[in-house]
Design an enzyme around this catalytic site. Structure first.
Site, mmCIF file in Angstrom:
data_model
loop_
_atom_site.group_PDB
_atom_site.id
_atom_site.type_symbol
_atom_site.label_atom_id
_atom_site.label_comp_id
_atom_site.label_asym_id
_atom_site.label_seq_id
_atom_site.Cartn_x
_atom_site.Cartn_y
_atom_site.Cartn_z
ATOM 1 N N TYR A 70 38.784 41.297 35.670
ATOM 2 C CA TYR A 70 40.047 42.030 35.832
ATOM 3 C C TYR A 70 40.603 42.482 34.480
ATOM 4 O O TYR A 70 41.167 43.570 34.364
ATOM 5 C CB TYR A 70 41.062 41.205 36.642
ATOM 6 C CG TYR A 70 40.800 41.366 38.125
ATOM 7 C CD1 TYR A 70 41.268 42.472 38.817
ATOM 8 C CD2 TYR A 70 40.011 40.458 38.810
ATOM 9 C CE1 TYR A 70 40.984 42.666 40.162
ATOM 10 C CE2 TYR A 70 39.716 40.641 40.167
ATOM 11 C CZ TYR A 70 40.212 41.743 40.832
ATOM 12 O OH TYR A 70 39.918 41.953 42.154
ATOM 13 N N VAL A 106 45.106 49.887 42.510
ATOM 14 C CA VAL A 106 45.837 48.865 41.754
ATOM 15 C C VAL A 106 46.050 49.317 40.309
ATOM 16 O O VAL A 106 46.520 48.542 39.484
ATOM 17 C CB VAL A 106 45.076 47.506 41.797
ATOM 18 C CG1 VAL A 106 44.959 46.992 43.232
ATOM 19 C CG2 VAL A 106 43.673 47.608 41.168
ATOM 20 N N HIS A 122 47.499 47.191 47.941
ATOM 21 C CA HIS A 122 46.555 46.163 47.462
ATOM 22 C C HIS A 122 46.975 45.547 46.134
ATOM 23 O O HIS A 122 46.151 44.970 45.436
ATOM 24 C CB HIS A 122 45.138 46.755 47.363
ATOM 25 C CG HIS A 122 44.538 47.108 48.703
ATOM 26 N ND1 HIS A 122 43.443 47.922 48.862
ATOM 27 C CD2 HIS A 122 44.896 46.716 49.965
ATOM 28 C CE1 HIS A 122 43.141 48.042 50.148
ATOM 29 N NE2 HIS A 122 44.023 47.336 50.838
#
Ligand code: BJW
Length: 251
Positions: A70, A106, A122
């Site tokens: 991420y 996102v 999301h």
């Protein structure tokens, strides 16, 4: 290359529409250099296994691996800029009384482009939340090196505030998206493979409620046979043409 032609019936309906809803997916950010998920060769799932990175079990097994992935995506998105597709939706919002932008993305690029009425289905790559207790965490401490970030309230591990497979979407946001789909006169599905639920149900909800449903995508999707108009092309090309031909302005 010539500008794509937008159907006259769509232009006519948009000019008088008071309520418009738009669902976007990874494809709208593709022209900003942010990879999609399911495209062969270039999609994230062609390189990475979602079961090792985008489920609660994956995080339990290896939180460091998940955070590293991420963080690398955050870095990529920080370097990206909104593209003409994002900017065209800002122009659309300015011209529609009741406009809702529902995104599965996102990456935060719609907000950076200047859109306001955004529902992030999301989550958001740049927020974190507590894995143990779901405590909301304002200004999470930065993840650094081998040390995983922890919740300032309960000490549990923090996780990216995104929706993984098998997790519920934020209930209030999903409810608002369903309401916008039910009430829309025109509903756009842009840059999404229309494979992931419950987001994939929203265009069908709009259709059932009587909306004109328009898909913008260079590839057909399972939604394509059901829509009123399929505009085949890149969002960054089709959306500016749509804005120009509907309202006579260059986005
Ligand atoms: C362009 C372009 C250009 C390229 N211009 N276009 C009903 C039936 C079957 C399964 C389910 C069901 N209900 C629930 C499920 C399970 C599951 C699911 O849907 N699975 C399917 C894959 C089969 N759903 C869930 O688990 C959801 N939760 C849920 O339902 O909770 C209730 C529940 C709980 C427990 C048990 C049962 C029910 C949660 C889904 C969460 C999705 N999360 C991800 C990761 C987010 C975080 C992160 O980013 O890491 O969200 S997965 C990934 O897919 C991401 C995306 O938002 C999402 C959608 O992808 P998207 O945006 O459509 O991208 P792509 O790559 O698929 O498509 C890109 C498109 O762009 C392509 O079509 C291109 O052609 C196009 N394109 N260039 C325009 N320039």
């Amino acid at each position: 290359m010539s500008e794509p032609r937008i159907p006259a019936e769509l232009i006519h309906r948009l000019r008088s529409a008071r309520r418009v809803a738009v669902l976007t997916g990874a494809g709208i950010s593709a022209e900003s250099g942010v990879p999609t998920f399911r495209e062969a060769q270039t999609g994230l799932w062609a390189q990475y296994n979602p079961e090792e990175l985008a489920t609660p079990d994956a995080f339990r097994r290896n939180p460091q691996l998940v955070w590293d992935w991420y963080l690398s995506r955050q870095e990529r998105v920080r370097l990206a800029e909104p593209n003409p597709g994002h900017l065209a939706l800002v122009e659309m919002e300015r011209r529609i009384a009741d406009f809702t932008l529902i995104t599965q993305n996102v990456d935060g690029l719609h907000r950076r482009a200047g859109s306001h009425q955004i529902l992030e289905l999301h989550g958001n790559l740049f927020r974190a939340k507590c894995f143990s207790e779901d405590c909301p965490v304002e200004n999470p401490p930065p993840e650094s090196g081998e040390i995983l970030p922890r919740c300032p309230q309960c000490g549990g591990l923090l996780r990216p505030d995104v929706v993984w497979f098998g997790e519920m979407l934020p209930a209030n946001i999903l409810r608002a998206a369903e309401k916008a789909a039910t009430q829309a006169e025109v509903f756009f599905s842009i840059g999404t493979s229309a494979l992931v639920y419950p987001a994939a149900d929203l265009p069908l909800t709009a259709l059932t409620a009587g909306a004109m449903v328009v898909e913008i995508n260079p590839q057909p999707t399972p939604l394509s046979p059901h829509v009123t108009f399929s505009l085949n092309g890149a969002a960054g090309v089709v959306l500016p043409a749509l804005i120009a031909q509907t309202w006579g302005i260059v986005a």
